[in-house]
Design a protein around this motif. Structure first.
Motif, PDB file in Angstrom:
ATOM      1  N   VAL A 117       0.837  -1.200   0.000  1.00 35.04           N
ATOM      2  CA  VAL A 117       0.000   0.000   0.000  1.00 35.04           C
ATOM      3  C   VAL A 117       0.874   1.254   0.000  1.00 35.04           C
ATOM      4  O   VAL A 117       0.617   2.211  -0.746  1.00 35.04           O
ATOM      5  CB  VAL A 117      -0.949  -0.004   1.206  1.00 35.04           C
ATOM      6  CG1 VAL A 117      -1.775   1.278   1.254  1.00 35.04           C
ATOM      7  CG2 VAL A 117      -1.864  -1.230   1.162  1.00 35.04           C
ATOM      8  N   ALA A 118       1.914   1.265   0.825  1.00 35.78           N
ATOM      9  CA  ALA A 118       2.809   2.422   0.869  1.00 35.78           C
ATOM     10  C   ALA A 118       3.486   2.629  -0.478  1.00 35.78           C
ATOM     11  O   ALA A 118       3.616   3.767  -0.958  1.00 35.78           O
ATOM     12  CB  ALA A 118       3.846   2.231   1.971  1.00 35.78           C
ATOM     13  N   ALA A 119       3.937   1.537  -1.115  1.00 37.37           N
ATOM     14  CA  ALA A 119       4.568   1.659  -2.423  1.00 37.37           C
ATOM     15  C   ALA A 119       3.586   2.157  -3.473  1.00 37.37           C
ATOM     16  O   ALA A 119       3.944   2.951  -4.351  1.00 37.37           O
ATOM     17  CB  ALA A 119       5.178   0.320  -2.840  1.00 37.37           C
ATOM     18  N   ALA A 120       2.340   1.702  -3.404  1.00 37.27           N
ATOM     19  CA  ALA A 120       1.332   2.169  -4.358  1.00 37.27           C
ATOM     20  C   ALA A 120       1.089   3.662  -4.212  1.00 37.27           C
ATOM     21  O   ALA A 120       0.947   4.387  -5.212  1.00 37.27           O
ATOM     22  CB  ALA A 120       0.030   1.390  -4.149  1.00 37.27           C
ATOM     23  N   VAL A 121       1.055   4.140  -2.978  1.00 37.24           N
ATOM     24  CA  VAL A 121       0.904   5.579  -2.757  1.00 37.24           C
ATOM     25  C   VAL A 121       2.099   6.321  -3.345  1.00 37.24           C
ATOM     26  O   VAL A 121       1.956   7.379  -3.968  1.00 37.24           O
ATOM     27  CB  VAL A 121       0.747   5.871  -1.256  1.00 37.24           C
ATOM     28  CG1 VAL A 121       0.734   7.379  -0.997  1.00 37.24           C
ATOM     29  CG2 VAL A 121      -0.534   5.247  -0.726  1.00 37.24           C
ATOM     30  N   GLY A 122       3.305   5.761  -3.168  1.00 36.91           N
ATOM     31  CA  GLY A 122       4.490   6.385  -3.747  1.00 36.91           C
ATOM     32  C   GLY A 122       4.449   6.423  -5.264  1.00 36.91           C
ATOM     33  O   GLY A 122       4.854   7.419  -5.891  1.00 36.91           O
ATOM     34  N   MET A 123       3.965   5.356  -5.890  1.00 30.93           N
ATOM     35  CA  MET A 123       3.841   5.349  -7.355  1.00 30.93           C
ATOM     36  C   MET A 123       2.859   6.417  -7.833  1.00 30.93           C
ATOM     37  O   MET A 123       3.135   7.149  -8.798  1.00 30.93           O
ATOM     38  CB  MET A 123       3.375   3.973  -7.819  1.00 30.93           C
ATOM     39  CG  MET A 123       4.413   2.882  -7.719  1.00 30.93           C
ATOM     40  SD  MET A 123       3.772   1.355  -8.423  1.00 30.93           S
ATOM     41  CE  MET A 123       5.138   0.260  -8.062  1.00 30.93           C
ATOM     42  N   SER A 124       1.722   6.488  -7.186  1.00 33.68           N
ATOM     43  CA  SER A 124       0.738   7.484  -7.584  1.00 33.68           C
ATOM     44  C   SER A 124       1.252   8.901  -7.345  1.00 33.68           C
ATOM     45  O   SER A 124       0.981   9.818  -8.129  1.00 33.68           O
ATOM     46  CB  SER A 124      -0.562   7.249  -6.809  1.00 33.68           C
ATOM     47  OG  SER A 124      -1.587   8.095  -7.260  1.00 33.68           O
ATOM     48  N   LEU A 125       2.000   9.077  -6.274  1.00 29.34           N
ATOM     49  CA  LEU A 125       2.603  10.384  -6.007  1.00 29.34           C
ATOM     50  C   LEU A 125       3.598  10.751  -7.100  1.00 29.34           C
ATOM     51  O   LEU A 125       3.661  11.907  -7.543  1.00 29.34           O
ATOM     52  CB  LEU A 125       3.288  10.364  -4.641  1.00 29.34           C
ATOM     53  CG  LEU A 125       3.954  11.659  -4.178  1.00 29.34           C
ATOM     54  CD1 LEU A 125       2.937  12.773  -4.025  1.00 29.34           C
ATOM     55  CD2 LEU A 125       4.695  11.427  -2.858  1.00 29.34           C
ATOM     56  N   THR A 126       4.378   9.782  -7.556  1.00 30.10           N
ATOM     57  CA  THR A 126       5.327  10.033  -8.635  1.00 30.10           C
ATOM     58  C   THR A 126       4.600  10.443  -9.910  1.00 30.10           C
ATOM     59  O   THR A 126       5.020  11.377 -10.611  1.00 30.10           O
ATOM     60  CB  THR A 126       6.167   8.779  -8.908  1.00 30.10           C
ATOM     61  OG1 THR A 126       6.745   8.314  -7.700  1.00 30.10           O
ATOM     62  CG2 THR A 126       7.272   9.078  -9.903  1.00 30.10           C
ATOM     63  N   GLU A 127       3.511   9.748 -10.226  1.00 29.95           N
ATOM     64  CA  GLU A 127       2.730  10.103 -11.414  1.00 29.95           C
ATOM     65  C   GLU A 127       2.222  11.540 -11.316  1.00 29.95           C
ATOM     66  O   GLU A 127       2.253  12.293 -12.301  1.00 29.95           O
ATOM     67  CB  GLU A 127       1.562   9.121 -11.556  1.00 29.95           C
ATOM     68  CG  GLU A 127       0.747   9.302 -12.831  1.00 29.95           C
ATOM     69  CD  GLU A 127      -0.328  10.357 -12.724  1.00 29.95           C
ATOM     70  OE1 GLU A 127      -0.733  10.911 -13.771  1.00 29.95           O
ATOM     71  OE2 GLU A 127      -0.751  10.655 -11.579  1.00 29.95           O
ATOM     72  N   LYS A 128       1.789  11.935 -10.135  1.00 28.10           N
ATOM     73  CA  LYS A 128       1.258  13.290  -9.958  1.00 28.10           C
ATOM     74  C   LYS A 128       2.355  14.334 -10.151  1.00 28.10           C
ATOM     75  O   LYS A 128       2.136  15.372 -10.791  1.00 28.10           O
ATOM     76  CB  LYS A 128       0.644  13.421  -8.560  1.00 28.10           C
ATOM     77  CG  LYS A 128      -0.239  14.648  -8.368  1.00 28.10           C
ATOM     78  CD  LYS A 128      -0.855  14.627  -6.991  1.00 28.10           C
ATOM     79  CE  LYS A 128      -1.871  15.752  -6.824  1.00 28.10           C
ATOM     80  NZ  LYS A 128      -3.113  15.503  -7.574  1.00 28.10           N
ATOM     81  N   MET A 129       3.554  14.052  -9.620  1.00 28.19           N
ATOM     82  CA  MET A 129       4.655  15.006  -9.768  1.00 28.19           C
ATOM     83  C   MET A 129       5.147  15.073 -11.210  1.00 28.19           C
ATOM     84  O   MET A 129       5.457  16.156 -11.728  1.00 28.19           O
ATOM     85  CB  MET A 129       5.786  14.628  -8.816  1.00 28.19           C
ATOM     86  CG  MET A 129       5.451  14.836  -7.352  1.00 28.19           C
ATOM     87  SD  MET A 129       6.846  14.562  -6.238  1.00 28.19           S
ATOM     88  CE  MET A 129       7.063  12.791  -6.418  1.00 28.19           C
ATOM     89  N   LEU A 130       5.241  13.924 -11.893  1.00 26.58           N
ATOM     90  CA  LEU A 130       5.684  13.932 -13.285  1.00 26.58           C
ATOM     91  C   LEU A 130       4.659  14.610 -14.183  1.00 26.58           C
ATOM     92  O   LEU A 130       5.022  15.306 -15.147  1.00 26.58           O
ATOM     93  CB  LEU A 130       5.942  12.502 -13.753  1.00 26.58           C
ATOM     94  CG  LEU A 130       7.153  11.793 -13.142  1.00 26.58           C
ATOM     95  CD1 LEU A 130       7.237  10.356 -13.646  1.00 26.58           C
ATOM     96  CD2 LEU A 130       8.446  12.532 -13.466  1.00 26.58           C
ATOM     97  N   ALA A 131       3.379  14.416 -13.891  1.00 30.82           N
ATOM     98  CA  ALA A 131       2.348  15.086 -14.683  1.00 30.82           C
ATOM     99  C   ALA A 131       2.428  16.595 -14.508  1.00 30.82           C
ATOM    100  O   ALA A 131       2.227  17.358 -15.469  1.00 30.82           O
ATOM    101  CB  ALA A 131       0.968  14.570 -14.288  1.00 30.82           C
ATOM    102  N   ALA A 132       2.719  17.054 -13.287  1.00 31.36           N
ATOM    103  CA  ALA A 132       2.866  18.491 -13.062  1.00 31.36           C
ATOM    104  C   ALA A 132       4.087  19.048 -13.784  1.00 31.36           C
ATOM    105  O   ALA A 132       4.098  20.216 -14.181  1.00 31.36           O
ATOM    106  CB  ALA A 132       2.970  18.764 -11.565  1.00 31.36           C
ATOM    107  N   ARG A 133       5.094  18.215 -13.971  1.00 29.81           N
ATOM    108  CA  ARG A 133       6.334  18.676 -14.609  1.00 29.81           C
ATOM    109  C   ARG A 133       6.274  18.614 -16.129  1.00 29.81           C
ATOM    110  O   ARG A 133       6.728  19.541 -16.815  1.00 29.81           O
ATOM    111  CB  ARG A 133       7.500  17.824 -14.093  1.00 29.81           C
ATOM    112  CG  ARG A 133       8.846  18.183 -14.663  1.00 29.81           C
ATOM    113  CD  ARG A 133       9.909  17.286 -14.084  1.00 29.81           C
ATOM    114  NE  ARG A 133      11.185  17.424 -14.768  1.00 29.81           N
ATOM    115  CZ  ARG A 133      12.205  16.588 -14.629  1.00 29.81           C
ATOM    116  NH1 ARG A 133      12.092  15.555 -13.805  1.00 29.81           N
ATOM    117  NH2 ARG A 133      13.319  16.782 -15.300  1.00 29.81           N
TER     118      ARG A 133
END
Length: 729
Positions: A117-133
């Protein structure tokens, strides 16, 4: 029994999904000795089949596609289900059996409950940051996790769920079947309530209702919050209302999933070819080094002034005592300004409490990128509702969730996470660190040693350094001053075998006299280029004995802040006409990889004395049979830093006396059998078999560093530790 309303068009649409689920069950049956007929697994075949056929963004012909959906499982019990769908969609066979995050479709099969679950949250967080960039034209995928009820009930999962809710990670969906744990339904319901209270959208659907499952998955895609889909009930797969009419091709590259994924990828490739950030996007997602990063890094450090080195430590200099911590955190801030994919994180409150309020800010980067500043002094995740690119992320007291998220960032790709925590929190973050080491995932951790005066309620982290050094694929760096901080940061960025951990220690105020300080300043410290080369080898001669290597009568080995004590002890021994060398070992992992000739040249053939304010477990690898370790082998009590070091004999005078005792009791030219050509012990523990003369012992028991006549026991300060035999390198 799977149910669907086949009188309607929607029901007919799920015919192929039901056949897909049946084929996947047949694929996974008898795959291993683990019982995959468990009802909890069976309850998930239909929902996963609908997900893969209708929603998942995945091209089996290019499984490493950067914008494909991330779908992974959190438990070994679920891995056959994952492998079955990979085979059915035509994924390469050699990737089907991949574990530990090394396959194209990721399996966290080695993680403890909740880590998925923690890793899944990290993956989704990465997607959000890359999308913003880079924009959603290049980054527009989702994260799907298949979990068990035990994952939801773990503390790290609840912490990560709170972070996902606060960051509004609407592209994250966790799917769980409640049939795993019928005996703990109350616990599952309680965990679901907690997750829902953290800002998640929770849906419960019958596991055998195809229409309801399809509608629930569609709703998860439209939700503006992270979603949890609970599949209630069981499905034994014995009765299926669909006949094989050959209408759909289920297996291989012509499957529905493959066709849809191939179209989506080709459309995405056309957008990528026209995108103005194509080159930077490809560099980031492929984890290639940024051009001229090290040059910019060193230039930024050259503008920082007034940095005390270990040669300028003196009594009462609080700034010098904290300079290693300050410089380590400054290195993090500089990288934040220089490296766009660098994601700084901090747990346990604001890290400024470790360095004081006068910590200087890093210089502005030459590239013009805005420096990220954490304006909150006591920030928690609750004050940071949205992800802001370049800003440090604060996690409060959620250290386990922070490092678990860092695993997700590493598994996703396109981000380099760096977390800051205290060394006393190692046991809380160990499961996540261990998974990163097992999977060989790259991440950075800064661990700050606690000041004993402010950590009275904590267990002193005596054994933590030894436990981290024992973890395969993990590189532990312990710098001793600014020059070593700069060098180990560079080597940590290059370490790709697993996590790189930089331990920032607080130095005790040494009791050097002014004359001793003059002697130290007369021996110039290594230049930056020499230091970088030396740090690349993990160990080097910091200060050679007068007369060269052949004149050594002893070698003092230290890491971290204890280098200052070793240098002062060297001067005291030089006044007694005892030439000794000082060796720094900032990274054992790198030093162990060097050839025998280099290690022999650094360590020398003279007796060795090691200094470290921690347990001596493992030091026998470098000390040999005649070596002596000076440190702390019990928890002791909280006190001021100087008093604590003094009570364990970790002082220049204590080291000088111990070297005198060792040389006074040493049999001339006696080399015990069992030593390699580099002087490292092949068997046995560093013990010091020779009894020290009573005339050389200090009268104050707090400063006494004693050794009894037995070659199997060391007594250091107020503690003693039995030796045991172990193999050296």
């Amino acid at each position: 029994m799977i149910s669907a309303d086949f009188s309607s068009g929607a029901g007919r649409d799920f015919r192929s999904a039901i056949r897909f689920a049946r084929a996947a069950r047949a694929q996974s049956s008898g795959e291993t000795d683990i019982s995959f007929g468990h009802s909890g697994v069976n309850a998930l075949y239909l929902v996963v089949a609908i997900l893969w056929e209708r929603f998942l963004r995945f091209d089996p012909s290019a499984p490493a596609w950067a914008d494909s959906d991330r779908f992974f499982v959190s438990s070994m019990r679920l891995s056959p289900l994952l492998h079955a769908f990979l085979r059915l969609t035509g994924a390469p066979e050699h990737n089907v059996a991949a574990h530990h995050g090394n396959g194209y479709a990721i399996g966290m099969t080695a993680g403890l409950a909740g880590q998925g679950v923690a890793a899944a949250v990290g993956m989704s967080l990465t997607e959000k940051m890359l999308a913003a960039r880079f924009g959603q034209s290049l980054v527009d995928h989702r994260t799907w996790l298949l979990a068990t009820p035990a994952d939801l009930d773990a503390g790290v999962a609840l912490e990560a769920s709170a972070i996902a809710g606060r960051f509004r990670l609407d592209r994250l969906t966790v799917i769980v079947g409640d049939a795993f744990t019928r005996s703990s339904t109350h616990d599952l319901n309680l965990a679901i309530d907690r997750i829902e209270a953290s800002g998640w959208a929770v849906r419960r659907v019958a596991a055998n209702d195809a229409n309801a499952l399809g509608a629930a998955l569609a709703t998860c895609q439209r939700s503006r919050r992270p979603s949890l889909l609970v599949c209630d009930g069981e499905d034994d797969g014995t009765r299926l209302p669909v006949e094989d009419d050959g209408e759909y091709e289920l297996v291989g590259p012509w499957s529905v999933t493959a066709r849809r994924g191939r179209v989506a990828r080709h459309t995405w490739l056309r957008r990528l070819a026209r995108h103005r950030l194509r080159a930077e996007f490809e560099r980031t997602t492929e984890s290639r080094a940024m051009p001229r990063l090290i040059d910019d890094w060193r230039r930024a450090w050259a503008t920082v002034k007034n940095a005390p080195s270990i040669e300028t430590y003196h009594a009462g200099d609080e700034g010098a005592a904290r300079s290693i911590v300050r410089d380590g955190l400054r290195g993090r801030d500089i990288l934040t300004t220089l490296l766009p994919e660098f994601v700084p994180m901090s747990a346990g409150g604001d890290s400024s409490r470790h360095v004081g309020e006068d910590s200087p800010s890093p210089p502005a980067p030459s590239s013009g990128r805005r420096r990220s500043k954490a304006t909150q002094t006591n920030s928690d995740i609750s004050t940071t509702p949205l992800v802001v690119p370049g800003e440090p992320l604060f996690f409060g007291a959620r250290e386990p969730a922070m490092v678990g998220l860092m695993n997700g960032l590493s598994l996703h790709g396109g981000a380099l996470a760096c977390g800051v925590a205290t060394l006393s929190m190692v046991d809380r973050i160990r499961p996540a660190l261990r998974f990163a080491a097992l999977a060989g995932r790259r991440m950075l951790c800064l661990l700050v040693e606690d000041d004993p005066r402010t950590a009275a309620d904590l267990w002193p982290p005596v054994e933590e350094l030894a436990s981290l050094r024992a973890m395969p694929n993990l590189a532990l760096f312990r710098p001793g001053d600014r020059q070593e901080v700069i060098a180990v940061w560079e080597k940590a960025l290059e370490w790709r075998d697993g996590p790189a951990v930089i331990v920032l220690g607080l130095s005790p105020a040494t009791n050097g006299e002014s004359g001793m300080m003059d002697d130290l300043r007369g021996d110039a410290s290594p230049q930056a280029g020499v230091m970088t080369f030396a740090a690349a080898h993990g160990g080097y001669v910091r200060a050679e004995a007068p007369g060269g290597p052949t004149a050594r009568r002893a070698t003092i080995i230290a890491s971290g802040p204890e280098l200052a004590i070793a240098r002062e002890a060297q001067v005291l021994l030089m006044r007694d006409d005892i030439p000794v060398a000082v060796v720094s070992l900032p990274c054992w992992e790198l030093f162990a990889r060097q050839d025998t000739a280099y290690r022999a040249a650094v360590l020398g053939s003279a007796p060795r004395v090691a200094i470290e304010a921690a347990s001596g477990f493992g030091w026998e690898r470098w000390l040999g049979f005649e070596g002596v370790f000076i440190g702390r082998n019990d928890f002791g009590s909280s006190s001021s830093m100087g008093t604590l070091y003094d009570s364990f004999g970790i002082t220049p005078e204590g080291v000088r006396d111990r070297v005198r005792q060792l040389l006074g009791s040493r049999v001339s030219d006696s080399r015990l059998p069992g030593l390699g050509s580099d002087g490292a012990a092949l068997t046995g523990r560093a013990s010091g078999a020779h009894k020290a003369g009573a005339s050389n012992r200090r009268t104050d028991p707090r400063h006494t560093v004693k050794r009894d006549a037995s070659p199997r026991r060391i007594v250091t300060g107020q503690s003693e530790k039995d030796g045991d035999s172990s193999d050296g390198s």
